[in-house]
Design a protein around this motif. Structure first.
Motif, PDB file in Angstrom:
ATOM      1  N   ALA A  27       0.836  -1.203   0.000  1.00 31.57           N
ATOM      2  CA  ALA A  27       0.000   0.000   0.000  1.00 31.57           C
ATOM      3  C   ALA A  27       0.869   1.250   0.000  1.00 31.57           C
ATOM      4  O   ALA A  27       0.577   2.231  -0.683  1.00 31.57           O
ATOM      5  N   LEU A  39     -12.117   1.877  -3.889  1.00 28.26           N
ATOM      6  CA  LEU A  39     -11.884   1.153  -5.133  1.00 28.26           C
ATOM      7  C   LEU A  39     -11.157  -0.155  -4.877  1.00 28.26           C
ATOM      8  O   LEU A  39     -11.443  -1.171  -5.505  1.00 28.26           O
ATOM      9  N   ALA A  40     -10.208  -0.130  -3.922  1.00 32.99           N
ATOM     10  CA  ALA A  40      -9.467  -1.358  -3.619  1.00 32.99           C
ATOM     11  C   ALA A  40     -10.400  -2.432  -3.071  1.00 32.99           C
ATOM     12  O   ALA A  40     -10.287  -3.608  -3.427  1.00 32.99           O
ATOM     13  N   PHE A  41     -11.352  -2.035  -2.245  1.00 32.87           N
ATOM     14  CA  PHE A  41     -12.316  -3.004  -1.742  1.00 32.87           C
ATOM     15  C   PHE A  41     -13.161  -3.565  -2.874  1.00 32.87           C
ATOM     16  O   PHE A  41     -13.425  -4.767  -2.938  1.00 32.87           O
ATOM     17  N   ILE A  87      -9.289   5.943  -2.947  1.00 34.36           N
ATOM     18  CA  ILE A  87      -8.750   4.782  -3.630  1.00 34.36           C
ATOM     19  C   ILE A  87      -8.980   3.518  -2.818  1.00 34.36           C
ATOM     20  O   ILE A  87      -9.092   2.428  -3.355  1.00 34.36           O
ATOM     21  N   LEU A  88      -9.124   3.672  -1.499  1.00 28.41           N
ATOM     22  CA  LEU A  88      -9.355   2.511  -0.643  1.00 28.41           C
ATOM     23  C   LEU A  88     -10.674   1.836  -0.999  1.00 28.41           C
ATOM     24  O   LEU A  88     -10.766   0.608  -1.049  1.00 28.41           O
ATOM     25  N   ILE A 113     -12.274  -3.889  -5.888  1.00 30.23           N
ATOM     26  CA  ILE A 113     -11.431  -4.816  -6.647  1.00 30.23           C
ATOM     27  C   ILE A 113     -11.328  -6.164  -5.954  1.00 30.23           C
ATOM     28  O   ILE A 113     -11.428  -7.218  -6.581  1.00 30.23           O
ATOM     29  N   ILE A 114     -11.155  -6.135  -4.630  1.00 33.31           N
ATOM     30  CA  ILE A 114     -11.050  -7.390  -3.898  1.00 33.31           C
ATOM     31  C   ILE A 114     -12.321  -8.202  -4.056  1.00 33.31           C
ATOM     32  O   ILE A 114     -12.292  -9.414  -4.278  1.00 33.31           O
TER      33      ILE A 114
END
Lengths: 262, 43
Positions: free
Chosen positions: A158, A182-184, A179-180, A186-187
């Motif tokens: 990160a 978006l990261a979730f 962006i966090l 993506i996961i």
């Protein structure tokens, strides 16, 4: 965010871009390990709501810690001269060298991560810990140390993402929070625990987000009136990712590339 | 066409950046250090 702040500080201290970035990476790794050791280690047995609360509290804590240490104003992370020149990728098309280097570095990290997780002993332990943590604890592996290391690795990744983003955006408080989410997403799209899924989903989401923002206004203008298109396009393009996530969740609730069954 | 190539590269770059962040998170969740999926699994 911490990665970006560390990078800005260390680059200013050492005067060297590469050295500063390496130091910042090490610092985020250590910070991750420290955090796991101080806070998160005590929450493994608890409910996931407690963990969410604790990690959210940590976000607030770090936002204000940064405000205390670096002040409320954003920092800039200047690029060295050799990264600011545009590169001619194909004849007639120029592309900033720095963005190109992000692509190269991230691809290299992805390959390295794949090799580490799939081909080395530590990766074997990580996968084993994911599928049955009690069993590998019983086999004499120090599972706590392993988890600490993985958490540190996650923090360093990160941090790398943050510090590479830093010269493009400004280094500021809360820069990681958009962006966090978006990261979730993506996961969830890629399947929880699946690195390959995260890779595919990340590229997919990045493409859809960027291309949607760039071309949706023009595409809509073909069908709608110009005024309607210019109001609808920004709303629609920021919805695209979440639409995609909803569709994936309906069609394949486990994500596109689910990790091996437990 | 030129813009398309440029924006695709931007998209790729943004996606890879997101991957770095997501890879760390997915490792942490995958190994069940922290859990966001416990309720989903129990249903």
């Amino acid at each position: 965010m911490m990665g970006a702040y560390f990078a800005a500080t260390f680059v200013a201290w050492t005067g060297s871009f590469v050295l500063g970035i390496l130091l910042a990476l090490g610092a985020t790794l250590l910070l991750g390990i420290l955090l796991e050791f101080v806070a998160l280690r005590h929450l493994y047995g608890r409910d996931h709501l407690d963990q969410v609360l604790a990690t959210f509290g940590l976000i607030l804590f770090f936002n204000d810690a940064v405000r205390l240490i670096w002040g409320p104003a954003g920092l800039a992370l200047p690029l060295p001269a050799w990264l600011t020149v545009p590169v001619q990728i194909i004849p007639g098309v120029f592309y900033p060298a720095y963005r190109l280097s992000i692509i190269v570095v991230a691809l290299a990290v992805a390959a390295l991560l794949y090799i580490v997780v799939m081909r080395t002993r530590i990766g074997m332990l990580i996968r084993a810990g994911a599928s049955n943590r009690e069993m590998i604890g019983a086999l004499g592996i120090n599972i706590k140390l392993l988890f600490t290391l993985v958490f540190g690795l996650g923090a360093a990744l990160a941090g790398l993402a943050g510090l590479m983003q830093a010269p493009i955006l400004t280094v500021q408080i809360g820069m990681g929070e958009n962006i966090l989410i978006l990261a979730f997403v993506i996961i969830v799209i890629g399947g929880i625990g699946s690195i390959r899924g995260a890779f595919m989903a990340a590229i997919f989401v990045g493409m859809i987000d960027t291309l949607g923002r760039a071309f949706l206004p023009d595409l809509l203008r073909m069908v709608l009136s110009s005024a309607a298109a210019s109001t609808a396009a920004p709303a629609l393009s920021s919805m695209l990712i979440y639409l995609l996530m909803a569709i994936v969740l309906v069609v394949r609730p486990e994500g596109l590339f689910p990790a091996a069954k437990r | 066409m030129l813009v398309l190539i440029e924006q695709s590269l931007n998209g790729l770059q943004f996606g890879l950046l997101l991957f770095l962040l997501a890879a760390g998170l997915t490792l942490v969740f995958g190994i069940r250090i922290l859990s966001i999926s416990r309720t989903a699994r129990s249903t």
